[in-house]
Write a protein that holds these residues in place. Structure first.
Motif, PDB file in Angstrom:
ATOM      1  N   ARG A  71      65.640  21.116 107.877  1.00  0.00           N
ATOM      2  CA  ARG A  71      65.003  21.798 108.990  1.00  0.00           C
ATOM      3  C   ARG A  71      65.856  21.622 110.238  1.00  0.00           C
ATOM      4  O   ARG A  71      66.295  20.520 110.544  1.00  0.00           O
ATOM      5  N   ILE A  72      66.103  22.716 110.943  1.00  0.00           N
ATOM      6  CA  ILE A  72      66.857  22.664 112.192  1.00  0.00           C
ATOM      7  C   ILE A  72      65.951  23.156 113.302  1.00  0.00           C
ATOM      8  O   ILE A  72      65.263  24.167 113.146  1.00  0.00           O
ATOM      9  N   THR A  73      65.959  22.447 114.422  1.00  0.00           N
ATOM     10  CA  THR A  73      65.187  22.861 115.584  1.00  0.00           C
ATOM     11  C   THR A  73      66.119  23.022 116.772  1.00  0.00           C
ATOM     12  O   THR A  73      66.867  22.106 117.106  1.00  0.00           O
ATOM     13  N   VAL A  74      66.095  24.190 117.375  1.00  0.00           N
ATOM     14  CA  VAL A  74      66.837  24.443 118.613  1.00  0.00           C
ATOM     15  C   VAL A  74      65.863  25.109 119.572  1.00  0.00           C
ATOM     16  O   VAL A  74      65.377  26.208 119.314  1.00  0.00           O
ATOM     17  N   GLY A  75      65.556  24.410 120.670  1.00  0.00           N
ATOM     18  CA  GLY A  75      64.560  24.936 121.599  1.00  0.00           C
ATOM     19  C   GLY A  75      63.222  25.114 120.908  1.00  0.00           C
ATOM     20  O   GLY A  75      62.701  24.184 120.296  1.00  0.00           O
ATOM     21  N   ASP A  76      62.667  26.325 120.952  1.00  0.00           N
ATOM     22  CA  ASP A  76      61.361  26.573 120.327  1.00  0.00           C
ATOM     23  C   ASP A  76      61.491  27.263 118.970  1.00  0.00           C
ATOM     24  O   ASP A  76      60.511  27.783 118.426  1.00  0.00           O
ATOM     25  N   ILE A  77      62.713  27.258 118.414  1.00  0.00           N
ATOM     26  CA  ILE A  77      62.949  27.899 117.113  1.00  0.00           C
ATOM     27  C   ILE A  77      63.140  26.825 116.044  1.00  0.00           C
ATOM     28  O   ILE A  77      63.901  25.879 116.232  1.00  0.00           O
ATOM     29  N   ILE A  78      62.459  26.987 114.918  1.00  0.00           N
ATOM     30  CA  ILE A  78      62.593  26.062 113.787  1.00  0.00           C
ATOM     31  C   ILE A  78      62.966  26.882 112.554  1.00  0.00           C
ATOM     32  O   ILE A  78      62.329  27.896 112.256  1.00  0.00           O
ATOM     33  N   ILE A  79      64.011  26.444 111.851  1.00  0.00           N
ATOM     34  CA  ILE A  79      64.398  27.107 110.609  1.00  0.00           C
ATOM     35  C   ILE A  79      64.308  26.086 109.480  1.00  0.00           C
ATOM     36  O   ILE A  79      64.761  24.951 109.616  1.00  0.00           O
ATOM     37  N   ASP A  80      63.660  26.478 108.401  1.00  0.00           N
ATOM     38  CA  ASP A  80      63.474  25.615 107.231  1.00  0.00           C
ATOM     39  C   ASP A  80      64.233  26.236 106.068  1.00  0.00           C
ATOM     40  O   ASP A  80      63.843  27.282 105.544  1.00  0.00           O
ATOM     41  N   ARG A  81      65.340  25.622 105.661  1.00  0.00           N
ATOM     42  CA  ARG A  81      66.182  26.196 104.617  1.00  0.00           C
ATOM     43  C   ARG A  81      65.509  26.187 103.245  1.00  0.00           C
ATOM     44  O   ARG A  81      65.683  27.111 102.455  1.00  0.00           O
ATOM     45  N   VAL A  82      64.795  25.107 102.942  1.00  0.00           N
ATOM     46  CA  VAL A  82      64.182  24.985 101.619  1.00  0.00           C
ATOM     47  C   VAL A  82      63.089  26.035 101.434  1.00  0.00           C
ATOM     48  O   VAL A  82      63.035  26.747 100.430  1.00  0.00           O
ATOM     49  N   ALA A  83      62.203  26.136 102.424  1.00  0.00           N
ATOM     50  CA  ALA A  83      61.111  27.110 102.342  1.00  0.00           C
ATOM     51  C   ALA A  83      61.556  28.510 102.740  1.00  0.00           C
ATOM     52  O   ALA A  83      60.825  29.477 102.552  1.00  0.00           O
ATOM     53  N   HIS A  84      62.766  28.622 103.302  1.00  0.00           N
ATOM     54  CA  HIS A  84      63.309  29.893 103.780  1.00  0.00           C
ATOM     55  C   HIS A  84      62.355  30.545 104.771  1.00  0.00           C
ATOM     56  O   HIS A  84      62.010  31.732 104.671  1.00  0.00           O
ATOM     57  N   ARG A  85      61.957  29.737 105.762  1.00  0.00           N
ATOM     58  CA  ARG A  85      61.011  30.203 106.767  1.00  0.00           C
ATOM     59  C   ARG A  85      61.535  29.901 108.166  1.00  0.00           C
ATOM     60  O   ARG A  85      62.249  28.921 108.369  1.00  0.00           O
ATOM     61  N   VAL A  86      61.135  30.749 109.110  1.00  0.00           N
ATOM     62  CA  VAL A  86      61.516  30.566 110.514  1.00  0.00           C
ATOM     63  C   VAL A  86      60.259  30.663 111.364  1.00  0.00           C
ATOM     64  O   VAL A  86      59.395  31.510 111.131  1.00  0.00           O
ATOM     65  N   LYS A  87      60.156  29.766 112.357  1.00  0.00           N
ATOM     66  CA  LYS A  87      59.046  29.817 113.300  1.00  0.00           C
ATOM     67  C   LYS A  87      59.594  29.765 114.721  1.00  0.00           C
ATOM     68  O   LYS A  87      60.594  29.100 114.982  1.00  0.00           O
ATOM     69  N   ARG A  88      58.925  30.476 115.603  1.00  0.00           N
ATOM     70  CA  ARG A  88      59.234  30.381 117.028  1.00  0.00           C
ATOM     71  C   ARG A  88      57.930  30.193 117.791  1.00  0.00           C
ATOM     72  O   ARG A  88      57.000  30.983 117.620  1.00  0.00           O
ATOM     73  N   GLN A  89      57.874  29.134 118.591  1.00  0.00           N
ATOM     74  CA  GLN A  89      56.652  28.763 119.314  1.00  0.00           C
ATOM     75  C   GLN A  89      55.469  28.675 118.364  1.00  0.00           C
ATOM     76  O   GLN A  89      54.358  29.073 118.683  1.00  0.00           O
ATOM     77  N   GLY A  90      55.733  28.153 117.147  1.00  0.00           N
ATOM     78  CA  GLY A  90      54.688  27.953 116.160  1.00  0.00           C
ATOM     79  C   GLY A  90      54.298  29.192 115.378  1.00  0.00           C
ATOM     80  O   GLY A  90      53.477  29.115 114.460  1.00  0.00           O
ATOM     81  N   LYS A  91      54.881  30.341 115.712  1.00  0.00           N
ATOM     82  CA  LYS A  91      54.532  31.595 115.027  1.00  0.00           C
ATOM     83  C   LYS A  91      55.596  31.942 113.998  1.00  0.00           C
ATOM     84  O   LYS A  91      56.788  31.778 114.231  1.00  0.00           O
ATOM     85  N   GLU A  92      55.136  32.442 112.853  1.00  0.00           N
ATOM     86  CA  GLU A  92      56.047  32.835 111.785  1.00  0.00           C
ATOM     87  C   GLU A  92      56.926  34.000 112.232  1.00  0.00           C
ATOM     88  O   GLU A  92      56.451  34.955 112.866  1.00  0.00           O
ATOM     89  N   VAL A  93      58.223  33.914 111.924  1.00  0.00           N
ATOM     90  CA  VAL A  93      59.173  34.995 112.201  1.00  0.00           C
ATOM     91  C   VAL A  93      59.698  35.498 110.865  1.00  0.00           C
ATOM     92  O   VAL A  93      60.236  34.720 110.079  1.00  0.00           O
ATOM     93  N   HIS A  94      59.538  36.761 110.596  1.00  0.00           N
ATOM     94  CA  HIS A  94      59.958  37.330 109.310  1.00  0.00           C
ATOM     95  C   HIS A  94      61.349  37.923 109.430  1.00  0.00           C
ATOM     96  O   HIS A  94      61.578  38.841 110.217  1.00  0.00           O
ATOM     97  N   LEU A  95      62.275  37.379 108.630  1.00  0.00           N
ATOM     98  CA  LEU A  95      63.672  37.810 108.674  1.00  0.00           C
ATOM     99  C   LEU A  95      64.146  38.237 107.296  1.00  0.00           C
ATOM    100  O   LEU A  95      63.721  37.672 106.277  1.00  0.00           O
ATOM    101  N   GLY A  96      65.056  39.193 107.285  1.00  0.00           N
ATOM    102  CA  GLY A  96      65.740  39.534 106.050  1.00  0.00           C
ATOM    103  C   GLY A  96      66.762  38.462 105.719  1.00  0.00           C
ATOM    104  O   GLY A  96      67.093  37.612 106.556  1.00  0.00           O
ATOM    105  N   PRO A  97      67.314  38.469 104.500  1.00  0.00           N
ATOM    106  CA  PRO A  97      68.257  37.415 104.093  1.00  0.00           C
ATOM    107  C   PRO A  97      69.500  37.314 104.970  1.00  0.00           C
ATOM    108  O   PRO A  97      69.962  36.212 105.271  1.00  0.00           O
ATOM    109  N   THR A  98      70.036  38.456 105.409  1.00  0.00           N
ATOM    110  CA  THR A  98      71.234  38.414 106.254  1.00  0.00           C
ATOM    111  C   THR A  98      70.902  37.860 107.628  1.00  0.00           C
ATOM    112  O   THR A  98      71.642  37.037 108.181  1.00  0.00           O
ATOM    113  N   GLU A  99      69.783  38.292 108.212  1.00  0.00           N
ATOM    114  CA  GLU A  99      69.370  37.792 109.524  1.00  0.00           C
ATOM    115  C   GLU A  99      69.084  36.287 109.452  1.00  0.00           C
ATOM    116  O   GLU A  99      69.384  35.539 110.390  1.00  0.00           O
TER     117      GLU A  99
END
Length: 230
Positions: free
Chosen positions: A131-159
């Motif tokens: 898990r990487i946290t920069v500011g209010d963005i969290i990226i979870d590589r294992v779960a392949h999930r991204v959150k910003r300010q606690g809200k789910e962010v839906h991204l394509g694989p390239t993004e």
């Protein structure tokens, strides 16, 4: 096992700040105030990573780096150098001596801790956090999930890969060509303008609720993840 970080810094206030922030990140931290103490601590227990100031009493940071690289038990330990020297020749000298990364003072503590995570992932992936946290963005590589300010962010694989790479190097500006090599791979032919399209999609996904845009466009240079905005 908790990664062990050796901080070598003779400025008390900065050493305390580094200790506090790295401890908060979950690392075990030891602090040395001069080069001799750093070499002694490293010989007693090989660290998983060294944050090393260039200008030190007794033994310089460059010499500490050289000696650590000369020892069998610390030869492959990642070293991030801290210095007020910003000239290209100094950076090259530090990297040629064996440093893995180079941070010029004054620096953002958010950026430094992100650099620590990036070096850990690159050189000792078993010690890295997924898990990487920069500011209010969290990226979870294992779960392949991204959150910003606690809200789910839906991204394509390239993004997702693009954001992952930018978050590993917050504040750094990357050209389109560098991003193509890092995210798409050097053996794949993709037009440089493709990066603009995916950056646009990434921005739209991250800024869905009108949050500050964390991606900075640098005219004629490329893109970076703006630590202050994130």
């Amino acid at each position: 096992m908790t990664p062990y970080v050796l901080v070598v810094e003779d400025e008390d206030a900065l050493a305390t700040l580094l200790h506090y922030n790295l401890d908060k990140e979950g690392y075990q931290v030891a602090v040395a105030a001069d080069g001799e103490e750093a070499l002694t601590l490293a010989s007693e227990r090989a660290p998983d990573l060294v944050i090393l100031d260039w200008m030190l009493p007794k033994v310089s940071g460059i010499e500490v780096c050289r000696r650590l690289r000369g020892r069998t038990d610390t030869r492959n330990v990642p070293i991030i150098m801290l210095t007020a020297r910003g000239e290209e020749s100094d950076r090259i000298r530090g990297l040629d001596t064996g440093a893995d990364d180079y941070v010029v003072k004054p620096f953002s503590m958010v950026e430094l801790t992100a650099r620590v995570r990036a070096v850990m992932r690159r050189i000792r992936p078993a010690l890295a956090d997924d898990r990487i946290t920069v500011g209010d963005i969290i990226i979870d590589r294992v779960a392949h999930r991204v959150k910003r300010q606690g809200k789910e962010v839906h991204l394509g694989p390239t993004e997702f890969r693009l954001l992952d790479y930018l978050m590993q190097h917050p504040g750094r500006v990357f050209s389109r060509e560098q991003l193509l090599d890092a995210v798409w791979g050097s053996d794949v032919y993709v037009e440089a303008r493709t990066v603009d399209v995916h950056i646009g999609r990434l921005r739209k996904a991250l800024n869905g609720s009108a949050e500050a845009d964390p991606i900075r466009t640098v005219r004629s240079a490329g893109y970076s993840l703006d630590v202050e905005a994130a």
